[in-house]
Design an enzyme around this catalytic site. Structure first.
Site, PDB file in Angstrom:
ATOM      1  CD  GLU A 135      -2.738   1.223  -0.009  1.00 35.87           C
ATOM      2  OE1 GLU A 135      -2.528   2.131  -0.831  1.00 35.87           O
ATOM      3  OE2 GLU A 135      -3.597   0.347  -0.165  1.00 35.87           O
TER       4      GLU A 135
ATOM      5  CG  ASP B 114      -1.001   4.982  -0.963  1.00 27.29           C
ATOM      6  OD1 ASP B 114      -1.838   4.632  -1.802  1.00 27.29           O
ATOM      7  OD2 ASP B 114      -1.141   4.799   0.261  1.00 27.29           O
TER       8      ASP B 114
ATOM      9  CB  SER C  82      -5.393   1.323  -2.687  1.00 30.27           C
ATOM     10  OG  SER C  82      -6.224   0.618  -1.816  1.00 30.27           O
TER      11      SER C  82
ATOM     12  CG  ASP D 270     -22.432   9.250 -17.262  1.00 27.82           C
ATOM     13  OD1 ASP D 270     -22.090   8.763 -16.170  1.00 27.82           O
ATOM     14  OD2 ASP D 270     -23.619   9.373 -17.615  1.00 27.82           O
TER      15      ASP D 270
ATOM     16  N   GLY E 243     -25.072   3.834 -14.807  1.00 33.86           N
ATOM     17  CA  GLY E 243     -26.060   4.333 -15.759  1.00 33.86           C
ATOM     18  C   GLY E 243     -25.805   5.801 -16.016  1.00 33.86           C
TER      19      GLY E 243
ATOM     20  N   GLY F 205     -25.559   9.669 -15.757  1.00 34.09           N
ATOM     21  CA  GLY F 205     -25.503  10.527 -14.581  1.00 34.09           C
ATOM     22  C   GLY F 205     -24.754   9.871 -13.434  1.00 34.09           C
TER      23      GLY F 205
ATOM     24  CG  ASP G 290     -22.993   5.113 -11.744  1.00 37.37           C
ATOM     25  OD1 ASP G 290     -22.022   4.653 -11.116  1.00 37.37           O
ATOM     26  OD2 ASP G 290     -22.923   5.455 -12.948  1.00 37.37           O
TER      27      ASP G 290
END
Length: 537
Positions: free
Chosen positions: A254, A258, A459, A498, A516, A518, A520
Site C-alpha cells: 500500500e 501510494d 487505493s 460519464d 447508468g 448521470g 451512480d
C-alpha cells in the site's frame, strides 16, 4: 459508577465473528487520546466551508493553520483539566495540542481503565487478535461536556489489502502494468498552464499510512524505470509508528503504491508520509490530525487509501473524523480517499459479515471519494469488477470491485441535491452517495521490496486524484480545497466523462449498484477530465 457519566456516542460493538480470548493485561503500558471541545462552533466552521466553496476560486478565503487553532482549537483551561485528572490517576501526559484539541495520556491499562472505565477484553478474529470494547466509555463528571472522545481502547485494524505482486520482470510493460503517467494522460491531466510546466512544484501531498514502509532503494529504481524524477519524501512518526518495510505481501504494498502513483504524476511535489499504528480510530485520526495541523510542511492535499465499513466506528469516531475533515476544508486542504475494493461488502471474504456497507472515511461529505473503473476491450471505462465471487482461497479473497453505495450515517449533502442519489439497497433510506469520481483501478506498475508487477484497487485512484489536485493547485497558485460543489455543479461543462456500464455487485454473493447515465453508486460522476476541470475552475 459514582462520579462518572457515559460519554455520548461511545457505544460500540465487536467485530462480527469475534470470539473471546480472555482479559486484558492490566499491567501493560498503553496510551489513550483524549479529545476535547472546540472554542468555536463546528457548525459555524462547516457553514463557512460551504459558503467559501460557492465563490470563484480567486475570491475564496482559507484559514491559516494558526487561525484554525485560535478559532477552533481547544482552550488551555480545558486541556489543563484533563491533565490534572490524568496526574491524579497515575497517568503521564505524552502529548498536548490546543490546535488538535487533544491530550495523549500514558499508563498501565489498569490505571487507564480506572480513569476512563470501559468494558475492554481480548478477542480472536480472522484479521488477528485484538482488544475490543463493548458498550459505552465512562468519563468523570467534572469532564462532562469538555471531553468529546476517548480513543485507543479498541485496536481493531482499519486495513486495506492491495493486490499482491505476481511478476518479477524488470520495468513497466506487459504483465507488469504501466506507469501512473499513462492514466494521467488518459484522463487528460493538464501538463502546462500559462507557459509553466505542471509537475506539482510548490505543493505538498500528505499520505496517510497505517503500517508498512518504503525502501528508498526501491523508489530510486522505480522512478528510474518509469522515467520520472525521484520526488522528495519525508516520513513522519505518529503515535510511535514509523517507516518499517518488511515484505512485498505486507502493508508495504500500500505504501509503495501510494507514493509511486502520485510521485510519477506530480514528481516535483513534496511527499510527507504520516505513519500511524493500525489500531482502530486512534492512530488513524491522529495521523490525519497531524497532517492537517502540520505548520512546518503544510500539505495542501491528503491522500488516504485505508478505511473500513462506516458502521465499524462509533458515533464519537464518526464525529471526530468529520470535524477533522471540516477543518481541512476550512484550511483549503483537499482530502481524497479510496472508496473500497470489495464492492458493497467493503470487506474481504474472510471478514464479511453478510451486510452491505459503504467505506469510511471516503463516505464523509468533506472527503472526495475515489471509485474504480477498468478499461474494456473497446478502450472504454466501465465499472471495476473482476467478476469473481468471494473465495478465501483466492488472492485477497476474490470479489474485487469498486466500493460505492449510500450512507447509513450521513444525509444527502447539499451538493448532491440534484444528483438523483438513490436510496440504499440495504435499508431503503436516502444518504450521502459515494463515490464522487472514478478512474482506472487496474494495471499500475509497482515496485515493492524488490518485486515488480501490476497492482491497483481504489487505493491507486486516491493518490492519482491527489496528484491531479496538486497540479491544479500549482496551476492556479492557490489551493482548490473543497471541490465537491464545483464538481457537481459543473458536470454539464464536460469536466467529467460519464461511466454507464457495469456493476459493483459481487458475483453470486453481494448485491450492488449498476452504472447508468448521470451519477451512480459505482463510478460517481464519472472519470475526470483534468484539463477541463482546470479550465473551468
Amino acid at each position: 459508577m459514582p462520579g462518572y457519566v457515559s460519554l455520548p456516542g461511545s457505544k460500540r460493538s465487536l467485530l462480527p465473528k469475534s470470539s473471546p480470548a480472555g482479559p486484558v493485561d492490566r499491567g501493560q503500558l498503553d496510551d489513550l487520546t483524549i479529545r476535547v471541545r472546540s472554542v468555536g462552533q463546528a457548525e459555524d466552521l462547516e457553514k463557512r466551508v460551504y459558503e467559501e466553496s460557492q465563490k470563484p476560486l480567486a475570491e475564496r478565503k482559507y484559514l491559516s493553520r494558526e487561525e484554525l487553532a485560535s478559532t477552533h482549537g481547544a482552550s488551555a483551561a480545558d486541556l489543563d483539566l484533563v491533565e490534572q485528572f490524568a496526574h491524579e490517576h497515575n497517568l503521564t501526559v505524552v502529548h498536548r495540542s490546543e490546535a488538535e484539541r487533544s491530550v495523549v495520556v500514558k499508563g498501565t491499562v489498569g490505571d487507564l481503565l480506572n480513569a476512563f472505565p470501559a468494558d475492554v477484553r481480548m478477542y480472536h478474529h480472522a484479521t488477528g487478535t485484538y482488544r475490543g470494547r463493548t458498550g459505552e466509555i465512562k468519563i468523570p463528571k467534572e469532564l462532562e461536556g469538555i471531553v468529546t472522545g476517548v480513543f485507543g481502547w479498541d485496536t481493531r485494524v482499519r486495513h486495506r489489502s492491495p493486490h499482491a505482486l505476481k511478476h518479477a520482470a524488470s520495468g513497466p510493460g506487459g504483465d507488469n502494468g504501466v506507469s501512473a503517467t499513462f492514466f494521467a494522460q488518459r484522463y487528460n491531466f493538464p501538463t502546462a498552464y500559462n507557459g509553466v510546466k505542471l509537475d506539482g512544484s510548490g505543493q505538498t501531498i500528505a499520505i496517510i499510512e497505517l503500517g508498512g514502509g518504503y525502501r528508498t532503494s526501491d523508489l530510486r529504481k522505480f522512478f528510474k524505470e518509469t522515467g520520472s524524477p525521484m520526488p522528495t519524501i519525508t516520513a513522519v512518526s505518529v503515535d510511535h509508528a514509523g517507516n518499517h518495510p518488511s515484505t512485498a505481501d505486507s502493508a508495504d504494498g500500500e505504501v509503495m503504491l501510494d507514493i509511486e502513483v502520485a510521485g510519477a504524476v506530480a514528481p516535483k511535489a513534496k511527499y510527507v508520509i504520516y505513519f500511524a499504528p493500525n489500531d482502530g480510530d486512534q492512530g488513524f485520526s491522529d495521523a490525519i490530525s497531524a497532517a492537517i495541523h502540520d505548520t512546518h510542511r503544510k500539505p495542501s492535499v491528503i491522500s488516504i487509501s485505508w478505511g473500513g465499513p462506516e458502521t465499524a466506528s462509533d458515533q464519537q469516531g464518526i464525529n471526530l473524523f468529520h470535524n477533522l475533515f471540516v477543518q481541512a476544508a476550512a484550511a483549503g486542504i483537499t482530502v481524497c480517499a479510496a472508496a473500497g475494493d470489495h464492492g458493497t461488502a467493503d470487506l474481504d471474504a474472510m471478514d464479511w459479515d453478510g451486510k452491505i456497507h459503504v467505506d469510511h472515511p471516503a463516505v464523509d461529505p468533506m472527503v472526495l471519494a475515489c471509485g474504480g473503473t477498468q478499461i474494456d476491450g473497446n478502450n472504454q471505462d466501465v465499472v471495476w469488477n473482476d467478476g469473481t465471487p468471494f473465495d478465501s482461497n483466492t488472492d485477497g479473497g476474490g470479489g474485487w470491485a469498486t466500493g460505492g453505495g449510500v450512507s447509513e450515517v450521513f444525509p444527502v449533502p447539499s451538493y448532491q441535491g440534484n444528483a438523483s442519489i438513490p436510496v440504499s439497497i440495504d435499508n431503503g433510506k436516502p444518504g450521502r452517495g459515494i463515490p464522487d469520481i472514478a478512474m482506472s483501478a487496474t494495471n499500475y506498475f509497482t515496485r515493492v521490496d524488490s518485486l515488480e508487477g501490476a497492482s491497483g484497487g481504489t487505493s491507486a485512484v486516491a493518490p492519482l486524484m491527489s496528484a491531479l489536485v496538486a497540479l491544479l493547485n500549482q496551476a492556479k497558485g492557490k489551493s482548490t480545497g473543497f471541490l465537491h460543489p464545483f464538481l457537481y455543479g459543473n458536470v454539464a461543462k464536460g469536466i467529467v466523462h460519464d461511466v454507464t456500464k457495469g456493476t459493483n455487485a459481487i458475483t453470486g454473493t453481494v448485491a450492488g449498484y449498476k452504472a447508468g447515465p448521470g451519477w451512480d453508486a459505482c463510478s460517481g460522476l464519472g472519470t475526470p477530465d483534468g484539463t477541463a476541470i482546470l479550465d473551468n475552475l
